[in-house]
Enzyme design. Structure first.
Site, PDB file in Angstrom:
ATOM      1  N   ARG A 283       5.764  40.421 -78.187  1.00 53.10           N
ATOM      2  CA  ARG A 283       5.047  39.933 -76.986  1.00 53.10           C
ATOM      3  C   ARG A 283       4.740  41.099 -76.058  1.00 53.10           C
ATOM      4  O   ARG A 283       3.640  41.206 -75.512  1.00 53.10           O
ATOM      5  CB  ARG A 283       5.895  38.867 -76.297  1.00 53.10           C
TER       6      ARG A 283
ATOM      7  N   TYR B  99       3.896  46.658 -67.439  1.00 55.53           N
ATOM      8  CA  TYR B  99       3.250  47.210 -68.634  1.00 55.53           C
ATOM      9  C   TYR B  99       2.419  48.449 -68.303  1.00 55.53           C
ATOM     10  O   TYR B  99       2.203  49.293 -69.166  1.00 55.53           O
ATOM     11  CB  TYR B  99       2.380  46.150 -69.311  1.00 55.53           C
TER      12      TYR B  99
ATOM     13  N   HIS C 167       2.539  34.778 -66.864  1.00 58.76           N
ATOM     14  CA  HIS C 167       3.397  35.297 -65.808  1.00 58.76           C
ATOM     15  C   HIS C 167       3.024  34.655 -64.476  1.00 58.76           C
ATOM     16  O   HIS C 167       1.846  34.576 -64.122  1.00 58.76           O
ATOM     17  CB  HIS C 167       3.240  36.815 -65.673  1.00 58.76           C
TER      18      HIS C 167
ATOM     19  N   ARG D 231       6.027  33.488 -76.394  1.00 61.31           N
ATOM     20  CA  ARG D 231       7.486  33.581 -76.471  1.00 61.31           C
ATOM     21  C   ARG D 231       7.922  32.822 -77.727  1.00 61.31           C
ATOM     22  O   ARG D 231       7.194  31.951 -78.223  1.00 61.31           O
ATOM     23  CB  ARG D 231       8.135  32.947 -75.240  1.00 61.31           C
TER      24      ARG D 231
ATOM     25  N   HIS E 149      10.766  39.411 -79.243  1.00 60.38           N
ATOM     26  CA  HIS E 149      10.159  39.501 -77.909  1.00 60.38           C
ATOM     27  C   HIS E 149       9.401  40.811 -77.730  1.00 60.38           C
ATOM     28  O   HIS E 149       8.476  40.891 -76.917  1.00 60.38           O
ATOM     29  CB  HIS E 149      11.233  39.359 -76.835  1.00 60.38           C
TER      30      HIS E 149
ATOM     31  N   LYS F  15       6.996  28.554 -69.207  1.00 60.56           N
ATOM     32  CA  LYS F  15       8.067  28.377 -68.236  1.00 60.56           C
ATOM     33  C   LYS F  15       7.586  27.559 -67.048  1.00 60.56           C
ATOM     34  O   LYS F  15       6.465  27.722 -66.578  1.00 60.56           O
ATOM     35  CB  LYS F  15       8.577  29.741 -67.758  1.00 60.56           C
TER      36      LYS F  15
END
Length: 316
Positions: free
Chosen positions: A265, A297, A288, A169, A262, A194
């Protein structure tokens, strides 16, 4: 505190504010949510406190959460709809409020039944919009489309290479310190993403070369703990500057508006998947928390396959 005209309006009692503070601490310590997510939840909860104050005719208090009815929750959602709030944003707002109510319920201070009786707003989750390999490759080479100082071009190239080559990110790339720089010979990075979750990411030689080249040209003296990427005045680089760089490149390269930092990514994940990468590995590389997020995806990949099929098959 919410303000109407020139008169400040108290929207929560000290008791309710204390409960809000304890909830925030629990989210930070137990779920390890980012500061930006915590701030967004706090703002959303304040909106609900403001509604409760107006709806109940008195300053919102913990006791109000014990007497709420499904009709009250629906009234709040309707009031937010009237402000033009999207379904996606309203769903996020409701998620934060539900979390707070569950926190109160675990302490026998509220009931979540009224919220359970009301459906969360539905919205379509847009699929990631990756670039083709050719377009992604063009986008990580600012030298062909920007007229900037060589060190700025080297800096932007290194950042974009990290996004596409490592699936980072923007915040993760710009959060790197000098001592963490993936220079030549350093083939892996430890990234804190995150929720402060760490993951190990391999670094391709071409990415190592781009970062090494940037450091060689950077005109500022950097200490090991300084942020790796700098603005033209020497301070830490603002994410908005990376977005502006890509916006400039879009025009000169003829790329669509979906070509964003983004999107690199997304392209990293989609191209790995197309070349035989498995979902679990890609999930780990992207950081994730849920496999379902990574599975989006596969829908992108299937969409591309169907498009090729329909264009090429004689019976399509």
């Amino acid at each position: 505190m919410v303000q109407t005209s020139n008169t400040p309006l108290l929207i929560a009692t000290p008791r309710l504010r204390q409960a809000q503070k304890l909830w925030q601490q629990a989210l930070a310590n137990e779920r390890r949510l980012s500061a930006s997510t915590l701030a967004a939840y706090d703002r959303d909860l304040d909106v609900f406190f403001s509604f409760l104050t107006m709806h109940q005719g008195e300053v919102a208090d913990v006791s109000h959460f014990q007497i709420l009815k499904p009709m009250d929750v629906r009234s709040f959602m309707a009031s937010q709809r009237q402000t033009g709030l999207s379904s996606r944003s309203l769903a996020r707002t409701m998620a934060g409020i539900r979390s707070f109510v569950r926190h109160l319920e675990s302490r026998n201070m509220a009931t979540s039944a009224p919220f359970a009786a009301v459906n969360t707003p539905k919205y379509s989750k847009g699929l990631p919009k990756p670039l083709t390999i050719e377009k992604a490759t063009n986008l990580i080479d600012p030298s062909q489309s920007l007229e900037e100082d060589p060190w700025v071009i080297a800096r932007d190239s290194a950042i974009l290479a990290l996004l596409y080559g490592c699936g980072l990110r923007i915040s993760e790339a710009l959060g790197l310190n000098v001592q963490e720089a993936p220079i030549e010979g350093r083939d892996a990075l430890t990234i804190t993403g995150k929720g402060n979750k760490q993951r190990r990411v391999p670094v391709l030689p071409i990415v190592q070369k781009a970062v090494t080249h940037y450091l060689a040209l950077c005109p500022f003296e950097l200490e090991p703990k300084d942020k790796l990427f700098r603005g033209v005045k020497g301070g830490p680089l603002n994410p908005r500057m990376v977005q502006r760089t890509v916006e400039k490149m879009r025009g000169s390269l003829g790329l669509p508006e979906t070509a964003t930092p983004h999107a690199l990514r997304h392209s990293f994940a989609t191209h790995l998947l197309a070349n035989g990468g498995d979902l679990r590995t890609i999930q780990e590389l992207l950081g994730h928390a849920s496999l379902s997020t990574t599975q989006s995806y596969t829908q992108v990949e299937m969409g591309e396959l169907m498009d090729i099929y329909q264009k090429a098959h004689p019976r399509s």
